[in-house]
Design an enzyme around this catalytic site. Structure first.
Site, PDB file in Angstrom:
ATOM      1  CG  ASN A 218     -42.545 -11.603  25.245  1.00  0.00           C
ATOM      2  OD1 ASN A 218     -41.440 -11.509  24.754  1.00  0.00           O
ATOM      3  ND2 ASN A 218     -43.617 -10.986  24.718  1.00  0.00           N
TER       4      ASN A 218
ATOM      5  CG  ASP B 166     -51.067 -14.165  22.071  1.00  0.00           C
ATOM      6  OD1 ASP B 166     -50.822 -13.628  20.976  1.00  0.00           O
ATOM      7  OD2 ASP B 166     -50.584 -15.258  22.417  1.00  0.00           O
TER       8      ASP B 166
ATOM      9  CE  LYS C 154     -46.660  -0.500  43.737  1.00  0.00           C
ATOM     10  NZ  LYS C 154     -45.570  -0.350  44.697  1.00  0.00           N
TER      11      LYS C 154
ATOM     12  CG  ASP D 289     -52.583 -12.103  14.684  1.00  0.00           C
ATOM     13  OD1 ASP D 289     -51.612 -11.676  14.031  1.00  0.00           O
ATOM     14  OD2 ASP D 289     -52.703 -13.285  15.050  1.00  0.00           O
ATOM     15  CB  ILE D 290     -49.363  -6.968  14.095  1.00  0.00           C
ATOM     16  CG1 ILE D 290     -49.599  -6.241  15.408  1.00  0.00           C
ATOM     17  CG2 ILE D 290     -48.729  -6.043  13.056  1.00  0.00           C
ATOM     18  CD1 ILE D 290     -48.329  -5.844  16.158  1.00  0.00           C
TER      19      ILE D 290
ATOM     20  CG  PHE E  68     -40.336 -15.685  13.334  1.00  0.00           C
ATOM     21  CD1 PHE E  68     -40.246 -14.859  12.231  1.00  0.00           C
ATOM     22  CD2 PHE E  68     -39.221 -16.418  13.735  1.00  0.00           C
ATOM     23  CE1 PHE E  68     -39.047 -14.746  11.529  1.00  0.00           C
ATOM     24  CE2 PHE E  68     -38.026 -16.308  13.042  1.00  0.00           C
ATOM     25  CZ  PHE E  68     -37.933 -15.485  11.942  1.00  0.00           C
TER      26      PHE E  68
ATOM     27  CE  LYS F  32     -48.889 -19.914  16.257  1.00  0.00           C
ATOM     28  NZ  LYS F  32     -48.097 -19.686  17.436  1.00  0.00           N
TER      29      LYS F  32
ATOM     30  CE  LYS G 284     -50.590 -15.813  14.006  1.00  0.00           C
ATOM     31  NZ  LYS G 284     -50.572 -14.726  14.948  1.00  0.00           N
TER      32      LYS G 284
HETATM   33  O1  C5P Z   1     -50.348 -16.445  17.378  1.00  0.00           O
HETATM   34  P1  C5P Z   1     -48.942 -16.327  17.731  1.00  0.00           P
HETATM   35  O2  C5P Z   1     -48.637 -15.176  18.671  1.00  0.00           O
HETATM   36  O3  C5P Z   1     -48.277 -17.571  18.211  1.00  0.00           O
HETATM   37  O4  C5P Z   1     -48.233 -15.978  16.338  1.00  0.00           O
HETATM   38  C1  C5P Z   1     -46.912 -15.616  16.228  1.00  0.00           C
HETATM   39  C2  C5P Z   1     -46.726 -14.777  14.996  1.00  0.00           C
HETATM   40  O5  C5P Z   1     -47.730 -13.783  14.875  1.00  0.00           O
HETATM   41  C3  C5P Z   1     -45.431 -14.012  15.046  1.00  0.00           C
HETATM   42  O6  C5P Z   1     -45.021 -13.803  13.718  1.00  0.00           O
HETATM   43  C4  C5P Z   1     -45.865 -12.704  15.723  1.00  0.00           C
HETATM   44  O7  C5P Z   1     -44.964 -11.660  15.432  1.00  0.00           O
HETATM   45  C5  C5P Z   1     -47.229 -12.481  15.110  1.00  0.00           C
HETATM   46  N1  C5P Z   1     -48.175 -11.800  15.973  1.00  0.00           N
HETATM   47  C6  C5P Z   1     -48.594 -10.520  15.660  1.00  0.00           C
HETATM   48  N2  C5P Z   1     -49.516  -9.886  16.437  1.00  0.00           N
HETATM   49  C7  C5P Z   1     -50.020 -10.477  17.535  1.00  0.00           C
HETATM   50  C8  C5P Z   1     -49.621 -11.763  17.877  1.00  0.00           C
HETATM   51  C9  C5P Z   1     -48.674 -12.385  17.094  1.00  0.00           C
HETATM   52  O8  C5P Z   1     -48.096  -9.959  14.662  1.00  0.00           O
HETATM   53  N3  C5P Z   1     -50.909  -9.823  18.282  1.00  0.00           N
END
Ligand code: C5P
Length: 418
Positions: A229, A298, A308, A327-328, A348, A362, A366
Site C-alpha cells: 500500500n 488486511d 512466478k 489484527d496486531i 490509527f 474502530k 479494537k
Molecule cells: O482495521 P484497520 O486496518 O482499518 O485498522 C487500522 C489500525 O489497526 C491501525 O492502527 C493499524 O496499524 C492496525 N492494524 C493492525 N493489524 C492489522 C490491521 C490493522 O495492527 N492486521
C-alpha cells in the site's frame, strides 16, 4: 529566512525552534562541520549568534559564519561593537544573557581543558564562564584526534565538565583528518542537530518503553509480485523520534520504507503482516505504550505461488485466494497487560470519508483507549497531516500541521494519559 515549524493550536513548541543559540567554535578541522550545523539550526527555526576563538578563525572564516547565521560574528573580548543590543563593551555578558543555550562545536581538547579550570583568556571561554549557569546550559561537541580523545587527561576533563553541569555529547568513530582511524571525530551536523534539539524536550516518557509499528506491509503473491500500500511510514517515524526525544526507549517495527532511523530508536525491519506481528510479540512484553501506526495488509494470499505465475494464453487471470491477517493491534489490546492498564494502546485509522463515525467505531471494535483518525489519501507520503483524536470521552481535532509537530503533540497527550 528561517523555516519555522508550525505547531497545532494549543500545543507548546519544543526543540530548537524559536530558541536563541550561541554557537561557539574552538579551533579544529571540524569547524567545517559547524558551518553546516549552523545552517541546520537556522533551518530548524533557531536564531544563531556565532562566537569563535582566534584558533577557530584559522580554520574557517568569520565571513562564512556571518553569512550562514545572518549576524556579525564575535571573536575578541575587546570588540566594542554593540552586543545583544547593549553598548557597554561586554560581549561576554550580553551575548550569554540572551542565549537559551551555548553550544560549543567543535569543542577542542584544549578548549575543554580551559573550561575545566575556569580560564577565560578569550571571548568564548570568558562567555562560558560568565554565563548564568542555572539558566543557560552549556553543550559541548568534542572533536579531536583519537589519541587526544582517549588520553586520560581528556577523559578526566570530560568527566569533570559533566560533574560541573556541562552536557558533553558523544563523538563519532571513523577516519580522521590526520589519517588515523578511531573515536574522536565530531558528530555529523544532522546528529548534532538531533542531540541539541532533543535537549530542549520534556522527558515526559523517561523510563518508558514505547513500541511503534510503521509503514506498509508487503505480502507475496509469488516470488516476483507483491501486494502492498501507499504508506510512507513518515507518521510512525515522526512518532518514534518524538517518543525518543521525550526520553522513552523506543522500538520501531517497520515495513519497507525509504526513511532514516531516528536517532536513539531501535529499528526492526519486517516485510509481511505476519513478520510484523512476530516482531511486535517479541518486544511488547515490557512496553508501556503500543502505537499501531502501520498500514497493515488486511488480507494476504493464502499460499504464495512457489514460482512466478505465468500467463497461460487463455486470457484468464489467475484466481488468487486470500486469508485475513492477524489484527496486531486488536490482539495486543486484548492482552492482559493492556486490559489491566499497564500497556496503553493507540490505533490509527486511515479513512477516505466519514472520519469521525468510522474512527469511533474502530476504537470500540479494537478496544483501545485512543484512536487517531486521518484521511488516508490526503496524507499518504505527505509531510503534513490533520488528525482527529477519538477517546471514550469524545473527539479532539489537531488541525493541519507537519507530521513532526503532530507527533510531538500526540506524544505529549499519550504521556499525560499514562
Ligand atoms: O482495521 P484497520 O486496518 O482499518 O485498522 C487500522 C489500525 O489497526 C491501525 O492502527 C493499524 O496499524 C492496525 N492494524 C493492525 N493489524 C492489522 C490491521 C490493522 O495492527 N492486521
Amino acid at each position: 529566512m528561517a523555516e519555522k515549524m508550525e505547531f497545532p493550536a494549543g500545543t507548546t513548541p519544543s526543540g530548537v525552534a524559536g530558541r536563541h543559540i550561541v554557537l561557539g567554535l574552538s579551533g579544529g578541522i571540524a569547524c567545517y562541520k559547524a558551518a553546516e550545523f549552523c545552517r541546520a539550526l537556522i533551518k530548524a527555526g533557531a536564531t544563531v549568534q556565532v562566537v569563535m576563538t582566534p584558533s577557530a578563525a584559522e580554520f574557517i572564516t568569520p565571513v562564512t559564519m556571518q553569512a550562514l547565521s545572518g549576524r556579525a560574528v564575535f571573536i575578541s573580548q575587546w570588540d566594542d561593537r554593540t552586543a545583544g543590543g547593549v553598548d557597554n563593551n561586554m560581549a561576554h555578558i550580553n551575548l550569554s544573557r540572551e542565549a537559551d543555550a551555548i553550544v560549543v562545536a567543535p569543542a577542542s581538547a584544549d578548549f575543554m581543558a580551559k573550561l575545566l579550570h575556569g580560564r577565560a583568556d578569550e571571548l568564548l571561554s570568558l562567555m562560558c564562564l560568565a554565563r548564568p549557569i542555572e539558566r543557560v546550559p552549556l553543550i559541548l561537541a568534542p572533536a579531536m584526534n583519537r589519541e587526544m580523545w582517549t588520553h586520560p587527561a581528556t577523559q578526566r576533563n570530560v568527566a569533570q565538565l559533566r560533574a560541573d553541569g556541562a552536557h558533553v555529547l558523544g563523538v563519532d568513530a571513523g577516519a580522521q583528518a590526520c589519517g588515523e582511524v578511531g573515536d574522536g571525530r565530531m558528530l555529523e551536523p544532522d546528529a548534532l542537530l538531533e542531540a541539541v534539539d532533543a535537549f530542549f524536550y520534556d522527558k515526559s516518557l523517561a523510563g518508558r518503553h514505547v513500541l511503534i509499528t510503521a509503514g506498509p506491509t508487503v505480502e507475496a503473491i509469488d516470488p516476483v509480485r507483491v501486494l502492498t500500500n501507499r504508506s510512507s511510514g513518515k507518521m510512525g517515524f515522526a512518532l518514534a523520534s518524538a517518543a525518543a526525544r521525550a526520553g522513552a526507549r523506543v522500538t520501531l517495527v517497520t515495513g519497507p520504507v525509504a526513511l532514516a532511523t531516528p536517532s536513539g530508536v531501535q529499528r526492526v525491519d519486517v516485510s509481511s503482516a505476519a513478520d510484523m506481528f512476530a516482531a511486535v510479540q517479541a518486544d511488547v512484553h515490557d512496553a508501556h505504550v503500543f502505537i499501531a501506526c502501520a498500514a497493515v495488509a488486511d488480507w494476504t494470499p493464502a499460499t504464495p505461488a512457489a514460482q512466478k505465475l505465468k500467463k497461460d494464453g487463455s486470457g484468464e487471470p489467475p484466481a488468487l485466494r486470500f486469508v485475513e491477517t492477524v489484527d496486531i493491534l486488536a490482539t495486543v489490546a486484548a492482552s492482559a497487560r493492556a486490559q489491566s492498564g499497564d500497556l496503553y494502546c493507540v490505533g490509527f485509522a486511515a479513512e477516505s470519508h466519514d472520519l469521525e463515525r468510522h474512527a469511533q467505531a474502530k476504537r470500540e471494535r479494537k478496544n483501545v483507549p485512543l484512536l487517531v483518525g486521518n484521511i488516508g489519501p490526503a496524507t499518504f507520503g505527505q509531510d503534513d497531516n490533520a488528525l482527529l483524536l477519538v477517546t471514550a470521552q469524545g473527539t479532539e481535532e489537531m488541525p493541519l500541521a507537519s507530521k513532526k509537530a503532530l507527533a510531538h503533540a500526540l506524544i505529549k497527550r499519550i504521556a499525560q494519559a499514562i
